[in-house]
Write a protein that holds these residues in place. Sequence first.
Motif, mmCIF file in Angstrom:
data_model
loop_
_atom_site.group_PDB
_atom_site.id
_atom_site.type_symbol
_atom_site.label_atom_id
_atom_site.label_comp_id
_atom_site.label_asym_id
_atom_site.label_seq_id
_atom_site.Cartn_x
_atom_site.Cartn_y
_atom_site.Cartn_z
ATOM 1 N N THR A 192 28.695 46.170 47.716
ATOM 2 C CA THR A 192 29.833 45.640 48.482
ATOM 3 C C THR A 192 30.858 46.735 48.782
ATOM 4 O O THR A 192 31.854 46.492 49.444
ATOM 5 C CB THR A 192 30.549 44.510 47.703
ATOM 6 N N TYR A 193 30.649 47.954 48.285
ATOM 7 C CA TYR A 193 31.633 49.025 48.473
ATOM 8 C C TYR A 193 31.498 49.671 49.847
ATOM 9 O O TYR A 193 30.401 49.776 50.393
ATOM 10 C CB TYR A 193 31.437 50.134 47.432
ATOM 11 N N SER A 194 32.613 50.157 50.343
ATOM 12 C CA SER A 194 32.575 50.995 51.550
ATOM 13 C C SER A 194 31.991 52.351 51.148
ATOM 14 O O SER A 194 31.907 52.666 49.944
ATOM 15 C CB SER A 194 33.984 51.188 52.097
ATOM 16 N N LEU A 197 39.344 52.582 42.179
ATOM 17 C CA LEU A 197 38.678 51.343 42.616
ATOM 18 C C LEU A 197 39.390 50.080 42.136
ATOM 19 O O LEU A 197 39.219 49.017 42.712
ATOM 20 C CB LEU A 197 37.240 51.307 42.079
ATOM 21 N N MET A 215 27.975 47.373 43.607
ATOM 22 C CA MET A 215 28.237 48.576 44.411
ATOM 23 C C MET A 215 27.860 48.385 45.874
ATOM 24 O O MET A 215 28.397 49.053 46.750
ATOM 25 C CB MET A 215 27.485 49.772 43.835
ATOM 26 N N MET A 241 34.431 54.181 48.968
ATOM 27 C CA MET A 241 34.550 53.675 47.590
ATOM 28 C C MET A 241 33.373 54.161 46.748
ATOM 29 O O MET A 241 33.542 54.598 45.607
ATOM 30 C CB MET A 241 34.601 52.143 47.592
ATOM 31 N N GLY A 242 32.176 54.094 47.333
ATOM 32 C CA GLY A 242 30.974 54.546 46.606
ATOM 33 C C GLY A 242 31.069 56.029 46.275
ATOM 34 O O GLY A 242 30.780 56.449 45.151
ATOM 35 N N ALA A 281 37.799 46.314 41.844
ATOM 36 C CA ALA A 281 36.532 46.348 42.601
ATOM 37 C C ALA A 281 35.400 46.919 41.753
ATOM 38 O O ALA A 281 34.221 46.722 42.070
ATOM 39 C CB ALA A 281 36.708 47.199 43.862
ATOM 40 N N GLY A 325 30.022 48.239 39.700
ATOM 41 C CA GLY A 325 30.517 49.584 39.418
ATOM 42 C C GLY A 325 30.572 49.820 37.913
ATOM 43 O O GLY A 325 30.205 50.887 37.421
#
Length: 298
Positions: A184-186, A174, A182, A189-190, A177, A143
């Motif tokens: 790995t983000y839900s 975030l 990125m 989150m993205g 995180a 991120g």
Amino acid sequence: MAANDLEEEFDYEADLEDLPDHPPTAQVIGDPSVIVNDLHVTYHVVGSRTRASAPTNDNLLKKILRKGRSLTGGHTEVKAIRGVSFTAHHGESIGLIGTNGSGKSTLLKAIAGLLAPSQGEIYVSGIPSLLGVSAVLMKELTGERNVMIGGLALGLSRKEVDERFDEIVDFSGLGDAVYLPMKTYSAGMGARLRFAISTAATPDVLMIDEALATGDAGFRERSRQRIDEIRGEAGTVFVVAHSTASIRAMCTRVIWLDQGQIVMDGDPETVTNEYRKHVKELTVRREEIRAARRASSA
Ligand SMILES: Nc1ncnc2c1ncn2[C@@H]1O[C@H](COP(=O)(O)OP(=O)(O)OP(=O)(O)O)[C@@H](O)[C@H]1O
């Protein structure tokens, strides 16, 4: 589409309590920022719209022997936008509503210059930004790296991005995180990070397509405030959301699209009320059709 899907699609009550009950502050609207004149957008799709008959071994063999020809059949045109005209002004936040496939995303992409009109014209004053940075972000990178890439893509200098980094991360919610890739983000989150980067610089015309649906109540409230600020700085904001509550909380005007055409364009309360009535009627009608089908197959 099943009636249940339709009801989920119109999540008009779900987040009422999450949002302040006051509508966006009135803003003196300025000069035109976007003029859309008799816009038509057509997608060209390879493949027939009609259901193919099940191939027998015989005609499959014939098809394979006809080298160089498409096995998928014809060519279909999807007229996603059909004669849309409106003028947006500096200081407006415009909600776009409509059932699935009504043309909301296509309209935004055309305003952003990502799709060419097949007919008509679009004039934009300033630089349009469709959650401006989504196209340049890289999922493999953290991120943190993406904040830099996105910031540079928005025209900020390296120093400006560094200065705004903490603010962007705070906005996205975030936390640590941001130092993870990125990928790995839900989805939420993205979307929050994209929104935070995209609004780090004040865009002339910001278009937000569904990003708000994925955030929690706190994020949505921060987004609403940021949209107000952008409007205050004479930007124009377009928001696509299925929740009429979010639309009413964030928008000064609403355009209702159906099958690529404008059904209504006006103040949020009037348009969303009419839209909700329409959706309820649709839901009832679909339920009746399903009941009739069940009865005839019983
Ligand atoms: N890339 C594409 N190729 C072909 N047809 C497309 C493409 N993108 C969208 N369409 C079609 O264009 C029409 C409008 O789609 P669009 O995505 O703009 O609607 P939408 O209102 O944003 O829908 P949703 O609420 O489901 O996101 C639909 O009939 C859709 O099937």
